[in-house]
Design a protein around this motif. Sequence first.
Motif: not given
Length: 115
Positions: A15-20, A67-73, A79-82, A92-98
């Motif tokens: 729900q957070t405003t991410l990249f772009n 995690i793959r989709k929003p970090t790649r073109q 890209i949403r997670i830059d 990214y770190s939070t999602i990976m930790d989860w």
Amino acid sequence: GNQLSFVDDIAPIIQTTLFNQRTCQSCHYSESDIEGIPVYWDSGNENVYWDLKARVDFNEPDNSIFIRKPTRQQHGGGIRIDLTTAQGKQVYSTIMDWIIHGAPCGRDTDICRLP
């Protein structure tokens, strides 16, 4: 520290405003007119947690679709997670930790009940 959960830590990211300046939900919502969106990250989807968990790869966490989709073109939304930004790295770190800790849902009886 406290264990991360979908309810407390991951849902807010969606729900957070991410990249772009867009949120995941700005496209992934039930009434979206964008074709081909496979899953909706909103309260209109009663199985949002289970849909998301199905897109997690516990054997190779960094290969999880979630995690793959929003970090790649190649993601339709771009890209949403830059990963070149501090915010992107933190998200990214939070999602990976989860994911590494089993992607627990949390304590919301509506969201976390079995589908």
